[in-house]
Enzyme design. Structure first.
Site, PDB file in Angstrom:
ATOM      1  N   ASP A  36       0.813  -1.212   0.000  1.00  0.00           N
ATOM      2  CA  ASP A  36       0.000   0.000   0.000  1.00  0.00           C
ATOM      3  C   ASP A  36       0.854   1.273   0.000  1.00  0.00           C
ATOM      4  OD1 ASP A  36      -2.377  -1.349  -0.076  1.00  0.00           O
ATOM      5  OD2 ASP A  36      -2.812  -1.167   2.061  1.00  0.00           O
ATOM      6  N   LYS A  58      -3.672   3.540  -2.095  1.00  0.00           N
ATOM      7  CA  LYS A  58      -4.917   4.310  -2.069  1.00  0.00           C
ATOM      8  C   LYS A  58      -4.642   5.618  -1.362  1.00  0.00           C
ATOM      9  CE  LYS A  58      -7.797   0.140  -1.758  1.00  0.00           C
ATOM     10  NZ  LYS A  58      -6.671  -0.818  -1.668  1.00  0.00           N
ATOM     11  N   MET A 172      -7.377   9.824   9.232  1.00  0.00           N
ATOM     12  CA  MET A 172      -7.985  10.275   7.963  1.00  0.00           C
ATOM     13  C   MET A 172      -8.939  11.439   8.171  1.00  0.00           C
ATOM     14  SD  MET A 172      -8.696   6.438   6.435  1.00  0.00           S
ATOM     15  CE  MET A 172      -9.432   5.847   7.986  1.00  0.00           C
TER      16      MET A 172
END
Length: 255
Positions: A36, A58, A172
């Protein structure tokens, strides 16, 4: 044909030295590594020269590879007899979608294992000198995603989080920082509650900005804080300030 398998591995919060011994052994033995965006690519240097390396990163709003495609790919290689390492930043079961990948492997009849890693909330906070719990200050903490705060069907319960735990570690959430702070204050959290933003925690690019619920949004904009960054809310942030003050006093005495 040899039996393939899948190892869903946590790479830790950024510093490559924080990976576990078991995780490192799986990387060294891998035939295929699907990794990732938040994985430190130095870890890939420990893989065999013959290992296939596939980026599945991502970024917020930008997916190099859809989740379903990643799952199909890891199953395809494992079904062909390869030892697949699905390498994920932090811990695979903390906002890493590792549970979904384990379910996909199980449904396909592929042997799999989960190897935990240090999640970013713990690693970044420790690196910044912020304990998530501290005697007399915080006896509980919650790990929360900030990316659902505009999801009317499954909103984050800021009304409950404002009072139910002592420390909030929010992933996030930097792009919605002002909204998150506003929600916490709306539901009764003191605007003077300490807040820390930890950008690129545990890496050489780490930056920490501290403030309060009332002013951290402006400070973040001023300092141009970007993802990946953790948001820590609670009185434990003051421990960092105490540590810095004591370190400064010690240096002054030596000087």
């Amino acid at each position: 044909m040899k039996q393939g398998s899948i190892s869903i591995v946590g790479a830790g919060p950024g510093d490559p030295e924080l990976i576990t011994v078991k995780a490192m052994r799986r990387i060294q033995a891998a035939d295929v590594i699907l990794y990732d965006r938040l994985v430190n690519e130095e870890l890939l240097d420990y893989a065999s020269g013959d290992a296939i390396r596939i980026y599945c990163g991502k970024a917020p709003g930008q997916h190099s590879m859809p989740q379903e495609s990643t799952e199909r790919l890891m199953i395809k290689y494992a079904a062909a007899g390869s030892h697949v390492v699905r390498l994920k930043g932090g811990d695979p079961f903390v906002f890493g979608r590792g549970g979904e990948e384990a379910l996909a492997a199980a449904a396909a009849g592929i042997p799999y294992e989960i190897i935990p890693g240090i999640t970013s909330a713990i690693g970044s906070a420790a690196s910044a000198g912020i304990p998530l719990t501290h005697r007399g200050v915080a006896a509980s903490f919650a790990i929360v995603t900030g990316s659902r705060c505009q999801d009317a069907d499954a909103p984050v319960r800021w009304d409950m989080l404002a009072h139910s735990v002592d420390t909030l570690a929010i992933y996030m959430g930097v792009s919605r920082l002002s909204e998150i702070c506003g929600q916490l204050m709306k539901h009764g959290k003191d605007p003077q509650t300490p807040v820390a933003l930890i950008e690129n925690g545990t890496t050489s690019g780490e930056r920490t900005v501290t403030g309060t619920l009332g002013n951290i949004g402006k400070l973040a904009a001023m300092m141009k804080i970007h993802n990946p960054a953790m948001i820590i809310v609670g009185e434990v942030v003051n421990v960092r300030e105490q540590l810095l003050s004591l370190e400064h006093a010690a240096r002054s005495q030596i000087g």
